[in-house]
Motif scaffolding. Structure first.
Motif, PDB file in Angstrom:
ATOM      1  N   LYS A 141       0.823  -1.156   0.076  1.00 16.40           N
ATOM      2  CA  LYS A 141       0.114   0.073  -0.160  1.00 16.40           C
ATOM      3  C   LYS A 141       0.796   1.144   0.131  1.00 16.40           C
ATOM      4  O   LYS A 141       1.984   1.226   0.665  1.00 16.40           O
ATOM      5  CB  LYS A 141      -0.761   0.152   1.293  1.00 16.40           C
ATOM      6  N   GLY A 142       0.264   2.309  -0.516  1.00 14.42           N
ATOM      7  CA  GLY A 142       1.257   3.509  -0.680  1.00 14.42           C
ATOM      8  C   GLY A 142       1.256   4.325   0.596  1.00 14.42           C
ATOM      9  O   GLY A 142       0.104   4.653   1.073  1.00 14.42           O
ATOM     10  N   ILE A 143       2.400   4.346   1.229  1.00 10.92           N
ATOM     11  CA  ILE A 143       2.619   5.210   2.436  1.00 10.92           C
ATOM     12  C   ILE A 143       3.571   6.177   2.174  1.00 10.92           C
ATOM     13  O   ILE A 143       4.618   5.960   1.751  1.00 10.92           O
ATOM     14  CB  ILE A 143       3.198   4.276   3.481  1.00 10.92           C
ATOM     15  N   PHE A 144       3.434   7.463   2.373  1.00  9.77           N
ATOM     16  CA  PHE A 144       4.122   8.520   1.931  1.00  9.77           C
ATOM     17  C   PHE A 144       4.743   9.079   3.320  1.00  9.77           C
ATOM     18  O   PHE A 144       4.075   9.384   4.290  1.00  9.77           O
ATOM     19  CB  PHE A 144       3.719   9.783   1.304  1.00  9.77           C
ATOM     20  N   ALA A 145       6.054   9.459   3.378  1.00  7.15           N
ATOM     21  CA  ALA A 145       6.643  10.351   4.440  1.00  7.15           C
ATOM     22  C   ALA A 145       7.670  11.068   4.112  1.00  7.15           C
ATOM     23  O   ALA A 145       8.326  11.005   3.356  1.00  7.15           O
ATOM     24  CB  ALA A 145       7.120   9.195   5.582  1.00  7.15           C
ATOM     25  N   ALA A 146       7.820  12.334   4.849  1.00  9.70           N
ATOM     26  CA  ALA A 146       8.919  13.448   4.680  1.00  9.70           C
ATOM     27  C   ALA A 146       9.368  13.603   6.113  1.00  9.70           C
ATOM     28  O   ALA A 146       8.787  14.015   6.848  1.00  9.70           O
ATOM     29  CB  ALA A 146       8.176  14.468   4.220  1.00  9.70           C
ATOM     30  N   SER A 147      10.902  13.662   6.026  1.00  6.99           N
ATOM     31  CA  SER A 147      11.666  13.635   6.906  1.00  6.99           C
ATOM     32  C   SER A 147      12.491  14.884   6.721  1.00  6.99           C
ATOM     33  O   SER A 147      13.210  14.924   5.926  1.00  6.99           O
ATOM     34  CB  SER A 147      12.634  12.656   7.302  1.00  6.99           C
ATOM     35  N   LEU A 148      12.685  15.906   7.916  1.00 10.31           N
ATOM     36  CA  LEU A 148      13.483  17.137   7.823  1.00 10.31           C
ATOM     37  C   LEU A 148      14.369  17.105   9.080  1.00 10.31           C
ATOM     38  O   LEU A 148      13.700  16.972  10.170  1.00 10.31           O
ATOM     39  CB  LEU A 148      12.542  18.117   7.628  1.00 10.31           C
TER      40      LEU A 148
END
Length: 326
Positions: free
Chosen positions: A251-258
């Motif tokens: 399944k599509g799971i999106f994450a952005a880390s900064l």
């Protein structure tokens, strides 16, 4: 009838173990099989909330962007990592591992590593509720990689991983998965003032894994990362990193880390980061802080994760890692 009942009991215990491991992963149980692949490895990236896959001199590059092992300043390194540890310091569902890299002639690099995670002991009972023993899950990977540097700036790498998954109630599952990585390193007008890098990785793809007679797709992920490293003087340095992650299957799971990291007086490091994750399928948003010490060729790093969901077992956990660079 007794054998049939025992089969049901073992199956139920296996499902419980799988659910426990899934909860301890960085993503939700929608990941499918091998949820521990989403756990952070080295404490440096954990302290940046998952950012920093293109930072150089990373002994755990094998699990982030393997090509970045060829874009750093150090020729080789080896490290140990462990986490996530909760406040009770129970070793159940804690990832343990070692990894490293070696650059040959500045153009070719080899990488190797090992990861292992084991669940808690689960008591088994018969149809009358009497104890018949215990079982415990155990999963591990043996990891290898090769990279090559082109024109002093471009690097590519391929990784291969042998995986073994034993949920404790059926025959162990064995499989292979692969990764493709690319990285580019640049510098500012004055090379001694710092550098920047970008990278792209396709992680954990391969043939479906057979578990209890059924086949499940591997949790294939796409990662785009970038970092900027700025030196203000010999003793002070600031780095910032951004990573975008998308799980392509099941399944599509999106994450952005900064995240950002400050090295002071050449020996001390402080860092912090924040991760935005899919509200429906991911583990939710969370923050992380960390620190480290650089002592000659050795470094020790610590990370603390917080701010996630109250019932998320990864909330308020720590990661530790230690490495030696040459």
């Amino acid at each position: 009838r007794i054998m049939k009942m025992r089969t049901y009991i073992l199956a139920a215990a296996g499902l419980l173990l799988l659910g426990t491991l899934s909860a301890r992963s960085q993503e939700s149980s929608d990941n499918g099989v091998l949820p521990f692949l989403g756990l952070a490895t080295d404490a440096r990236m954990a302290g940046l909330a998952g950012a920093g896959s293109t930072l150089g001199d990373n002994t755990a590059a094998l699990y982030g962007n393997a090509a970045s092992a060829l874009t750093g300043e150090r020729k080789a390194g080896i490290g140990l990592f462990t986490g996530p540890w909760a406040g009770d310091f129970q070793s159940d569902d804690v990832l343990l591992g070692a990894s490293g890299y070696y650059n040959i002639g500045g153009k070719n690099g080899i990488l190797a590593g090992f990861r292992r995670i084991a669940g808690p002991d689960i008591e088994l009972t018969d149809e009358q509720g009497l104890p018949v023993g215990t079982t415990r899950s155990c999963e591990w990977t043996l990891d290898l990689g090769y990279g090559h540097l082109f024109a002093e700036r471009w690097a590519v790498a391929v990784t291969a991983h042998y995986v073994r998954s034993d949920l404790g109630f059926d025959d162990p599952s064995n499989g292979v998965m692969f990764g493709l990585h690319a990285a580019y390193k640049g510098s500012f007008r004055r090379a001694d003032t710092g550098r920047w890098s970008v990278g792209l990785s396709l992680l954990d793809f391969g043939p479906e894994l057979k578990v209890s007679g059924a086949r499940y797709p591997l949790p294939m992920r796409l990662r785009l990362g970038g970092s900027v490293d700025r030196r203000f003087s010999r003793n002070h340095e600031l780095a910032a990193a951004l990573d975008l992650n998308c799980q392509l299957q099941p399944k599509g799971i999106f994450a952005a880390s900064l995240g950002a990291e400050y090295t002071f007086l050449r020996h001390g490091v402080v860092r912090a980061g924040y991760c935005l994750s899919s509200a429906m399928n991911g583990s939710g948003n969370y923050a992380a802080v960390g620190c480290g010490a650089l002592i000659g060729p050795a470094r020790i790093d610590f990370a603390y994760r917080f701010g996630g969901g109250e019932h998320n077992p990864l909330n308020r956990t720590i990661h530790l890692s230690a490495a030696v660079l040459f």
